[in-house]
Design a protein around this motif. Structure first.
Motif, PDB file in Angstrom:
ATOM      1  N   ASN A  10      -2.749  -0.030   6.826  1.00 38.43           N
ATOM      2  CA  ASN A  10      -1.299  -0.024   7.011  1.00 38.43           C
ATOM      3  C   ASN A  10      -0.650   1.276   6.527  1.00 38.43           C
ATOM      4  O   ASN A  10       0.536   1.485   6.733  1.00 38.43           O
ATOM      5  N   ARG A  11      -1.409   2.115   5.874  1.00 39.95           N
ATOM      6  CA  ARG A  11      -0.889   3.397   5.382  1.00 39.95           C
ATOM      7  C   ARG A  11      -1.083   4.477   6.448  1.00 39.95           C
ATOM      8  O   ARG A  11      -1.882   4.310   7.368  1.00 39.95           O
ATOM      9  N   PRO A  12      -0.383   5.605   6.297  1.00 41.08           N
ATOM     10  CA  PRO A  12      -0.618   6.716   7.231  1.00 41.08           C
ATOM     11  C   PRO A  12      -2.100   7.101   7.238  1.00 41.08           C
ATOM     12  O   PRO A  12      -2.797   6.927   6.232  1.00 41.08           O
ATOM     13  N   HIS A  13      -2.555   7.642   8.344  1.00 41.29           N
ATOM     14  CA  HIS A  13      -3.985   7.943   8.530  1.00 41.29           C
ATOM     15  C   HIS A  13      -4.590   8.708   7.347  1.00 41.29           C
ATOM     16  O   HIS A  13      -5.674   8.370   6.883  1.00 41.29           O
ATOM     17  N   ASN A  14      -3.901   9.722   6.837  1.00 41.64           N
ATOM     18  CA  ASN A  14      -4.463  10.536   5.747  1.00 41.64           C
ATOM     19  C   ASN A  14      -4.416   9.834   4.393  1.00 41.64           C
ATOM     20  O   ASN A  14      -4.908  10.372   3.411  1.00 41.64           O
ATOM     21  N   GLU A  15      -3.849   8.636   4.317  1.00 41.97           N
ATOM     22  CA  GLU A  15      -3.787   7.880   3.067  1.00 41.97           C
ATOM     23  C   GLU A  15      -4.566   6.565   3.129  1.00 41.97           C
ATOM     24  O   GLU A  15      -4.559   5.800   2.173  1.00 41.97           O
ATOM     25  N   GLN A  16      -5.238   6.289   4.223  1.00 36.05           N
ATOM     26  CA  GLN A  16      -5.914   5.003   4.392  1.00 36.05           C
ATOM     27  C   GLN A  16      -7.096   4.811   3.456  1.00 36.05           C
ATOM     28  O   GLN A  16      -7.302   3.728   2.927  1.00 36.05           O
ATOM     29  N   MET A  17      -7.885   5.864   3.242  1.00 34.36           N
ATOM     30  CA  MET A  17      -9.044   5.764   2.345  1.00 34.36           C
ATOM     31  C   MET A  17      -8.635   6.293   0.966  1.00 34.36           C
ATOM     32  O   MET A  17      -8.356   7.486   0.810  1.00 34.36           O
ATOM     33  N   LEU A  18      -8.605   5.412   0.001  1.00 31.59           N
ATOM     34  CA  LEU A  18      -8.134   5.774  -1.329  1.00 31.59           C
ATOM     35  C   LEU A  18      -8.906   6.943  -1.921  1.00 31.59           C
ATOM     36  O   LEU A  18      -8.310   7.853  -2.493  1.00 31.59           O
ATOM     37  N   THR A  19     -10.220   6.960  -1.773  1.00 32.71           N
ATOM     38  CA  THR A  19     -11.010   8.032  -2.384  1.00 32.71           C
ATOM     39  C   THR A  19     -10.622   9.398  -1.841  1.00 32.71           C
ATOM     40  O   THR A  19     -10.473  10.350  -2.604  1.00 32.71           O
ATOM     41  N   GLU A  20     -10.430   9.489  -0.542  1.00 35.19           N
ATOM     42  CA  GLU A  20     -10.067  10.778   0.055  1.00 35.19           C
ATOM     43  C   GLU A  20      -8.636  11.164  -0.286  1.00 35.19           C
ATOM     44  O   GLU A  20      -8.336  12.324  -0.527  1.00 35.19           O
ATOM     45  N   PHE A  21      -7.757  10.188  -0.324  1.00 31.28           N
ATOM     46  CA  PHE A  21      -6.360  10.448  -0.651  1.00 31.28           C
ATOM     47  C   PHE A  21      -6.203  10.906  -2.104  1.00 31.28           C
ATOM     48  O   PHE A  21      -5.466  11.838  -2.408  1.00 31.28           O
TER      49      PHE A  21
END
Length: 87
Positions: A10-21
């Motif tokens: 439900n988050r923007p594409h660049n925030e979907q994966m917590l580790t990468e964000f």
């Protein structure tokens, strides 16, 4: 630390994966930007940065470089104690 789910479609594409964000924020005082508002202010920035260091170690690519669960628990318990004694 962030209060976010590991994977949140439900988050923007660049925030979907917590580790990468979270990775860019774990390396500096920018960590304050990702702290869950429900715990913000309960610990010093110094303690939050140390928690971020523990979190970052958990993200190492090689599993042999990552801390064990026992090491993580021990580090976080120590930081919890530090946080309580400084408030």
């Amino acid at each position: 630390m962030t209060g976010r789910r590991c994977l949140d479609k439900n988050r923007p594409h660049n925030e979907q994966m917590l580790t990468e964000f979270a990775k860019p924020y774990l390396e500096s005082k920018k960590v304050r930007r990702i702290i869950d508002p429900r715990i913000d202010g309960q610990y010093t920035l110094a303690v939050a940065m140390k928690v971020a260091i523990v979190a970052k170690k958990c993200l190492f690519e090689e599993s042999t470089d990552r801390p064990t669960a026992d090491e993580v628990v021990q580090a976080l318990e120590q930081l919890l104690y530090e946080g309580k004694t400084r408030l």
